[in-house]
Enzyme design. Structure first.
Site, PDB file in Angstrom:
ATOM      1  CB  SER A  40      -0.917   0.051   1.307  1.00  0.00           C
ATOM      2  OG  SER A  40      -0.126  -0.098   2.408  1.00  0.00           O
ATOM      3  CG  ASP A 329      -4.003   5.416   7.039  1.00  0.00           C
ATOM      4  OD1 ASP A 329      -2.853   5.011   7.479  1.00  0.00           O
ATOM      5  OD2 ASP A 329      -4.462   4.597   6.111  1.00  0.00           O
ATOM      6  CG  HIS A 332      -1.005   3.855   4.803  1.00  0.00           C
ATOM      7  ND1 HIS A 332      -2.323   3.299   5.274  1.00  0.00           N
ATOM      8  CD2 HIS A 332      -0.494   2.829   3.960  1.00  0.00           C
ATOM      9  CE1 HIS A 332      -2.412   1.878   4.916  1.00  0.00           C
ATOM     10  NE2 HIS A 332      -1.187   1.774   3.957  1.00  0.00           N
TER      11      HIS A 332
END
Ligand SMILES: *[C@@H]1O[C@H](CO)[C@@H](O)[C@H](O)[C@H]1NC(C)=O
Ligand SMILES: *[C@@H]1O[C@H](CO)[C@@H](O)[C@H](O)[C@H]1NC(C)=O
Ligand SMILES: *[C@@H]1O[C@H](CO)[C@@H](O)[C@H](O)[C@H]1NC(C)=O
Length: 364
Positions: A40, A329, A332
């Site tokens: 991600s 978040d 990340h």
């Protein structure tokens, strides 16, 4: 005009053309394409195409600072490392592989680079199985891209193109998060160092397979101080970093950097940059003011303690100043953090990036 037809003038014209070309090449930092594999931290939309995956970021407040305030599948308020690195190399962000399945001329689509990165993926197939494109599957996809390019352009042209392209790999965090979450009985059977060794051993085969498909320039992004993510701090009563996750991250980075060194000696023509994201990000966490950060612990977007009880979903709140938060978040980095880290990867130096940075790698 007569003088132009003289051999001397023609030679000068050719010489000028060469200089102009090589100057342009310099300007574009010399990468013919950027191919991206990983999780991600680099996903630019592959998971949007995975119908059954729960690991997605194609909804607000992701993308709140992206062009058009669009949620694109990036786990960020704006751009991620893949975007910044492409920008530095003078190329557009490589498109998600799964968005290209219907393009008419695959060669056109593949030549500038493709992103196979998929949120949730790890070195090991078992990590988030069926929720993402596993790293091995990403290599399978790259293999089919390679075959398609060879069919259109021929082996030697494709080899020349790829040997001037950068292959970015950012993988390992999700395996470590899974390990940290596993039961103490499982950890007893598979101690931390043994687990890290199994990751590195798996990577050896995977990177060899990529090399075997004519890849020569690797930019490997190691893991950050994973124990300092809001999701991990949140599980520590004191709000401090999780010691085990940080230990695994350090050991993994050590293992990967020795692996790359070994491989570059063993495999002819292989070059690499290794980015120690742990050391770089830890520096921001320890010394936030120097880098313009005010909040190193809490996520910008989320709910609960440290905004880390609940993910960044539409009902979550988000901070007004995204520039002064390290984390977007609970896992990340913000766009600001990703941009600064990518600058180090691109033209920084030891102890953060070695044996060369990506700018030097591209110029080889
Ligand atoms: C596809 O694009 C490539 C590169 O631009 C070109 O060389 C090739 O001829 C094209 N193939 C077709 C079928 O149009
Ligand atoms: C490397 O590629 C060749 C074919 O090009 C194949 O026969 C061989 O098994 C491959 N080796 C690895 C380690 O993938
Ligand atoms: C929580 O933080 C403290 C202080 O840094 C540390 O000693 C402890 O090991 C941490 N707990 C975990 C589970 O990592």
């Amino acid at each position: 005009m007569a003088s132009l037809s003289s051999p001397a003038a023609a030679a000068i014209a050719v010489l000028l053309l060469c200089c102009w070309c090589s100057a342009r090449r310099c300007e574009a930092a010399g990468a013919a394409g950027v191919y991206v594999l990983g999780d991600s931290l680099a996903d630019v939309g592959n998971n949007n195409h995975l119908t059954f995956s729960l690991i997605k970021a194609d909804f607000p407040h992701n993308g709140v600072d992206f062009a058009g305030h669009k949620a694109t599948g990036r786990f960020s308020n704006g751009k991620n490392s893949a975007d910044f690195l492409a920008e530095k190399l003078g190329l557009p962000t490589s498109p998600p592989y799964l968005s290209l399945s219907s393009s008419s001329n695959k060669t056109d689509a593949y030549i500038g680079g493709v992103s196979f990165a998929s949120a949730g993926s790890g070195v090991l197939d078992s990590t988030n199985k069926d929720q993402c494109i596993s790293f091995n599957k990403q290599i399978d996809y790259y293999s089919s891209v390679y075959a398609a390019l060879v069919q259109q352009l021929g082996t030697s042209q494709v080899q020349a193109h790829l040997s001037n392209s950068i292959f970015v790999v950012v993988i390992g965090s999700n395996d470590i998060f899974h390990y940290v979450k596993s039961s103490s009985a499982d950890k007893l059977k598979n101690p931390a160092q043994q687990f890290v060794d199994s990751m590195v051993s798996s990577l050896r085969g995977q990177l060899k397979r990529i090399y075997n498909l004519s890849v020569r320039k690797f930019a490997f992004i190691g893991t950050g101080p994973l124990g300092c993510c809001p999701s991990q701090r949140n599980q520590n009563k004191t709000g401090d970093c999780n010691v085990e996750a940080n230990y695994l991250s350090v050991q993994y980075n050590k293992g990967v950097s020795s692996l790359l060194k070994e491989m570059s000696i063993e495999l002819s023509g292989m070059s690499y940059s290794f980015f120690d994201a742990y050391t770089a990000l830890y520096e921001y966490i320890n010394n936030p003011e120097a880098y313009g950060f005010a909040e190193v612990k809490a996520a910008c977007c989320g709910l609960g303690d440290l905004n880390a009880k609940i993910a960044c979903i539409p009902i979550s709140t988000y901070c007004s100043n995204r520039r002064d938060h390290i984390f977007w978040d609970f896992y990340h980095p913000t766009e600001a953090t990703a941009g600064m880290l990518t600058s180090i990867l691109f033209d920084g130096s030891v102890p953060y990036v070695y044996p060369m940075n990506v700018k030097q790698l591209a110029a080889l």
